[in-house]
Design an enzyme around this catalytic site. Structure first.
Site, mmCIF file in Angstrom:
data_model
loop_
_atom_site.group_PDB
_atom_site.id
_atom_site.type_symbol
_atom_site.label_atom_id
_atom_site.label_comp_id
_atom_site.label_asym_id
_atom_site.label_seq_id
_atom_site.Cartn_x
_atom_site.Cartn_y
_atom_site.Cartn_z
ATOM 1 N N ARG A 132 0.866 -1.161 0.000
ATOM 2 C CA ARG A 132 0.000 0.000 0.000
ATOM 3 C C ARG A 132 0.907 1.216 0.000
ATOM 4 N NH1 ARG A 132 -2.040 -0.286 6.255
ATOM 5 N NH2 ARG A 132 -1.697 1.887 6.717
ATOM 6 N N GLU A 171 -3.168 8.537 6.992
ATOM 7 C CA GLU A 171 -1.830 8.785 7.531
ATOM 8 C C GLU A 171 -0.869 9.340 6.479
ATOM 9 O OE1 GLU A 171 -0.635 5.116 9.431
ATOM 10 O OE2 GLU A 171 -1.766 5.600 11.233
ATOM 11 N N GLU A 328 -7.582 5.820 15.484
ATOM 12 C CA GLU A 328 -7.162 4.412 15.507
ATOM 13 C C GLU A 328 -6.332 4.152 16.750
ATOM 14 O OE1 GLU A 328 -4.776 3.140 12.205
ATOM 15 O OE2 GLU A 328 -6.057 4.109 10.733
ATOM 16 N N LYS A 377 -2.829 -9.829 9.247
ATOM 17 C CA LYS A 377 -3.702 -10.853 9.836
ATOM 18 C C LYS A 377 -3.359 -11.172 11.291
ATOM 19 C CE LYS A 377 -1.329 -14.489 7.225
ATOM 20 N NZ LYS A 377 -0.759 -13.574 6.219
#
Ligand code: GAL
Length: 684
Positions: A132, A171, A328, A377
């Site tokens: 990303r 961000e 967050e 994950k």
């Protein structure tokens, strides 16, 4: 005693909340929820998600952060069907939407069609796809593509009643900040032309007479990419400033599109207040409607909860008078540290209440449901892999109820009389090569002064060095390496007008372009401090020096000649033996202290007790090891948050109403080990 309503409220169910005008429209409770990524799950899971969100009293979720590839699967072709459905489901369940623009992760088609938009590292590596991260901030292709997707989203959902907040990008500054691609070089030159006007001005500011770096034309200037030896530090500092502006322009582009199509809905982008090295949030904060922050514990550190408080105080300071939101944090372990330490029972609540106690009006997590696939994950979530029948989910549910009880405190404020100066220019400049020591570390210095005050129970703000410091009694300037004329003036005025200043070493050394200030060292502060530094004496690795009170300094010492300052402590041994080490200077109605070595928080407490007393700054409550106490107030009302980080119960003296349990007392409350409590008191 004034009564308050401590029942758990859900959004829209409370009669008359005192909600700040700049809060989410129509939301009259503390926001609670997290990042929701339903696109990673089949429809059946969506049903369970909504049911569990209602159970947990979730009232706000962030959606779409990484959804660009699904929303625009081929360039210019949109598929909003699934997002329409998600938003409708949330809306029907009474859950508000914080709608993200997905521009932090362009789709595969973008990267393959526009390879020249890919960011380039300082070493010349053109970054690939499969992760990303945005494109070069100065790429016209990225500008065009983001304009298209943001316009489409804003037009489609800008007036949807579920959308209560816009979340631009994700961000900024991470993982892409400085890019050395060709577009950035051109944009950098344009920025320099605007800044300096004439090439001679740039040559003077950058001191290009040194090492024959003189420029005749703007076209000769490159980004400060990896070169044979150290690159001009003024050029590098300017490139850091330019990068901040280039990123900010990307945000403003998106924000202005949204404003046109979504009137009245606040817009934010999530900051990383104390941990983003590349963005100067002082320049961003005025551009967002609501300041929001992401914070993750540096969980391997034993003082990670103190660092959390620091991030919250910084976020509050960036927000100024406006409410702010924790966008967050994690319910338990993250997945990206070397050792991902899980949170222990009740830590999730303590962390959440630490942010709330320091001013947050919303507590959100990354993320709602733990991902099964991909790089994250092993990251915790509100619904962990273990499912809802788990301690974590039960703690999440309890937090949702508890936050619902704090509705009456919306709009209360944290008031601080002490401030630490935080300057991204100094942070950037200090991080460059060839300083007197690699141990010069902006973060370490700020942290030790912050920890000292935290241990004393003193609440602190952060302030920009060029801001008006009048509202404070105590100002700390750790590593204010870059001292602009205005910053020096502000600090001098603060002291002259009666304030107490504590400056730590290597402050006031250079001006705006990283050139040594004229006059005795430190040029920007010597008159305020009443001394001159004759020699910097960096220490060897693991070397320490003794001070006259028995404390020991690390990393750094200085040979100092006082002019008007008095010596509080001197060096007892080491290269600076007999030189003043800690000094105090009267100037006008105030006092300026100087600390020329690195002391840990406990030593600072002993050495600077006089400075604290002199400033008149008092703790929010008597300092107790392991217990954090912070106050939100409004008029004669006070909400005191107690966070018991220790293993033993704590007795909080003073009657009131404990908001989370509804307990009332005239003499005090037990704060059980590991728990958070909020006591409401009124002076009536
Ligand atoms: C944040 C980021 C989230 C997620 C999280 C994991 O920095 O915004 O998308 O990656 O870290 O801790």
């Amino acid at each position: 005693m004034t009564r308050i309503d401590t029942s758990p409220h859900e959004a829209g169910t409370s009669p008359s909340a005192v909600v700040p005008a700049t809060w989410l429209p129509g939301v009259d409770v503390v926001a609670f929820g997290g990042d929701y990524n339903p696109e990673q799950w089949p429809r059946e899971v969506w049903d369970e998600d909504i049911r569990l969100m209602i159970e947990a009293k979730v009232n706000l979720v962030t959606i779409g952060v990484f959804s660009w590839a699904l929303l625009e699967p081929r360039e210019g072709e949109f598929d909003f069907g699934w997002l329409d459905e998600v938003i409708e489901r949330l809306h029907s369940a009474g859950i508000s939407v914080d709608l993200a623009t997905p521009t932090a992760s362009p789709p595969a088609w973008f990267w393959s069609s526009y390879p020249e938009a890919r960011p380039v590292t300082r070493e010349g590596v053109r970054l690939g796809f499969g992760s990303r991260g945005m494109a070069s901030p100065s790429s016209p292709e990225y500008a065009a593509a983001t304009t298209r997707i943001v316009t489409a989203l804003a037009q489609r959902y800008g007036r949807h009643p579920a959308v209560k907040l816009w979340h631009v990008h994700n961000e900024y500054g991470a993982p892409v900040s400085q890019s050395y691609d060709e577009y950035s070089v051109v944009a950098f030159r344009e920025w320099l032309i605007e800044r300096y006007g004439r090439i001679e001005q740039l040559n003077a500011a950058w001191g290009t007479a040194f090492w024959g770096q003189h420029y005749e034309t703007w076209d000769e200037i490159d980004a400060p990419r990896q070169a044979a030896s150290v690159v001009n530090p003024s050029q590098r500092l300017d490139f850091a400033r330019f990068t901040n502006v280039a990123l900010l322009r990307c945000y403003l582009r998106e924000r202005d599109i949204i404003r046109r199509h979504s009137p009245g809905i606040p817009i934010t982008t999530n900051f990383m207040a104390t941990s983003c090295p590349s963005v100067d949030y002082w320049t961003w904060a005025p551009e967002v409607d609501i300041v929001s922050n992401d914070h993750y514990l540096a969980a391997q550190r034993t003082d990670s909860h103190v660092m959390l408080s620091m991030a919250a105080d910084m976020t509050r300071s960036l927000a100024g008078d406006r409410p702010w939101l924790l966008m967050e944090h994690s319910t338990s372990a993250v997945n990206w540290q070397e050792r991902n330490i899980a949170k222990r029972p009740n830590e999730l609540a303590r962390n959440s209440f630490a942010h709330w106690g320091r001013g947050a009006d919303g507590i959100l997590f990354f993320q709602w449901r733990a991902s099964r696939s991909g790089a994250e994950k092993f990251h915790s979530a509100m619904v962990p892999h273990a499912g809802p029948d788990s301690r974590i989910f039960r703690e999440v549910e309890a937090l949702g109820s508890d936050l619902g009880r704090l509705r009456a405190a919306m709009g209360t404020r944290v008031v601080a009389r002490a401030a630490i100066l935080w300057d991204w220019n100094s942070l950037w400049a200090l991080g460059l090569e060839w300083r007197p020591s690699i141990d010069l570390d902006f973060h370490r210095q700020v942290e030790s002064y912050y920890c000292w005050l935290w241990n004393e129970g003193v609440t602190v703000d952060f302030a920009h060095p060029e801001s008006d410091l009048e509202g404070y009694d105590l100002v700390i300037a750790p590593n204010l390496y870059v001292a602009t004329e205005l910053a020096s003036r502000r600090v001098r005025d603060f002291v002259t007008n009666g304030g107490t200043l504590i400056a730590a070493y290597f402050a006031g050394i250079v001006g705006e372009s990283d050139n040594i200030l004229p006059g005795p060292v430190p040029g920007g502060l010597h008159d305020v401090l009443g001394l001159q530094v004759d020699e910097f004496l960096p220490l060897r690795k693991q070397e320490s020096v003794g001070l006259s009170d028995g404390s020991r300094g690390l990393y750094w010492a200085e040979e100092i000649t006082t002019t008007t300052a008095e010596t509080v402590l001197s060096y007892a041994d080491g290269p600076a033996a007999k030189s003043p080490a800690v000094t105090r200077n009267r100037l006008g109605d105030g006092t300026a202290w100087y600390v020329s070595t690195d002391l840990d928080a406990l030593q600072l407490g002993a050495v600077l007790k006089g400075a604290l007393d002199e400033s008149g700054v008092r703790p929010s409550a008597p300092a107790t090891p392991g217990v954090e106490i912070v106050v939100r107030e409004r008029g004669g009302e006070a909400y005191t948050t107690y966070l018991n980080h220790s293993d033993g119960d704590f007795w909080a003296t003073g009657g009131g109403v404990e908001v989370l349990t509804g307990e009332e007392s005239t003499d005090g409350f037990t704060i059980p080990a590991g728990r958070a409590r909020v006591v409401y008191r009124t002076s009536e």
